[in-house]
Design an enzyme around this catalytic site. Structure first.
Site, PDB file in Angstrom:
ATOM      1  N   THR A  78       0.841  -1.190   0.000  1.00 29.74           N
ATOM      2  CA  THR A  78       0.000   0.000   0.000  1.00 29.74           C
ATOM      3  C   THR A  78       0.880   1.244   0.000  1.00 29.74           C
ATOM      4  O   THR A  78       1.817   1.347   0.790  1.00 29.74           O
ATOM      5  CB  THR A  78      -0.912   0.030   1.235  1.00 29.74           C
ATOM      6  OG1 THR A  78      -1.742  -1.126   1.227  1.00 29.74           O
ATOM      7  CG2 THR A  78      -1.785   1.275   1.249  1.00 29.74           C
ATOM      8  N   ARG A 106     -13.702  -8.864  -2.148  1.00 28.08           N
ATOM      9  CA  ARG A 106     -13.200  -8.200  -0.940  1.00 28.08           C
ATOM     10  C   ARG A 106     -12.653  -6.821  -1.273  1.00 28.08           C
ATOM     11  O   ARG A 106     -11.925  -6.631  -2.235  1.00 28.08           O
ATOM     12  CB  ARG A 106     -12.113  -9.047  -0.300  1.00 28.08           C
ATOM     13  CG  ARG A 106     -11.524  -8.475   0.994  1.00 28.08           C
ATOM     14  CD  ARG A 106     -10.222  -7.750   0.786  1.00 28.08           C
ATOM     15  NE  ARG A 106      -9.584  -7.375   2.052  1.00 28.08           N
ATOM     16  CZ  ARG A 106      -8.482  -6.643   2.130  1.00 28.08           C
ATOM     17  NH1 ARG A 106      -7.899  -6.219   1.030  1.00 28.08           N
ATOM     18  NH2 ARG A 106      -7.971  -6.323   3.311  1.00 28.08           N
TER      19      ARG A 106
END
Length: 219
Positions: A78, A106
């Site tokens: 990330t 998800r």
């Protein structure tokens, strides 16, 4: 102002699509097929992003197809960024490829405003990385900014947000990782994580520094 996309496949730079959502639509988030259609309508090209390395890893995983709800605490993909301009204006961005071998559909914390990213130009901004479900359950980045609003420094705010996860979700200390970055209106910064391995870059004018964040669990 805010914009995001989730479950967007086949686009090389989804964060650029998120910016267009912010700038050219009345919405905050577009997802899935709708996000892809919006990207293509705005000049983005549909590409196959599956690498041979990823294909091989997926085939190896399929031998057992065992879903492991884990994040590598020493390696996170990330990317979160916070910036303060010369007039004190604050902006932020957060993008991720998501958790590998997850359940279909998800969505993690990165595209959710207030979880993976939150900025209030009167106070400051915060971004998160790590296991998104832990961040979403505590509305982490919003919490960090609100703690700064109440007088805490960015460092204290990040630490308190991590302690909130540990207090509310005890299982979080069994191998999971979450890290927060924060900056306030004055340009002060902070970073804190559940465990070691969360590092970040700090840039001020001509000075670039690579730092390791403090952490809660002392292994």
């Amino acid at each position: 102002n805010a914009g995001s996309v989730s479950f967007l496949q086949h686009i090389v730079h989804p964060i650029s699509v998120a910016r267009l959502v912010m700038e050219h639509t009345p919405h905050v988030m577009l997802s899935g097929k709708g996000a892809l259609e919006f990207a293509l309508a705005n000049g983005f090209e549909k590409k196959n992003l599956l690498t041979e390395k990823s294909r091989k890893a997926w085939k190896e995983w399929r031998v057992e197809s065992k879903y492991k709800y884990e994040i590598n605490s020493e390696n996170h993909d990330t990317i979160g960024m916070l910036a303060v301009d010369d007039k004190g204006g604050i902006s932020g961005a957060c993008t991720t490829s998501g958790l590998a071998f997850k359940m279909h559909g998800r969505v993690g914390d990165s595209p959710i405003i207030g979880a993976g990213l939150y900025v209030d130009n009167e106070v400051g901004g915060a971004v998160a990385t790590g296991l998104g479900e832990l961040v979403m359950r505590t509305v982490g980045s919003f919490l960090v900014v609100e703690l700064m609003r109440s007088g805490h420094s960015p460092q204290e705010a990040c630490r308190l947000a991590i302690e909130r996860i540990a207090d509310k979700i005890p299982a979080s200390q069994k191998g999971a990782q979450v890290g927060y970055l924060a900056v306030n209106k004055s340009g002060e910064t902070g970073a804190y994580a559940i465990r070691k391995g969360f590092n970040y870059a700090l840039t001020h004018k001509e000075d670039d520094t690579f730092l390791d964040a403090d952490h809660l669990v002392q292994d």
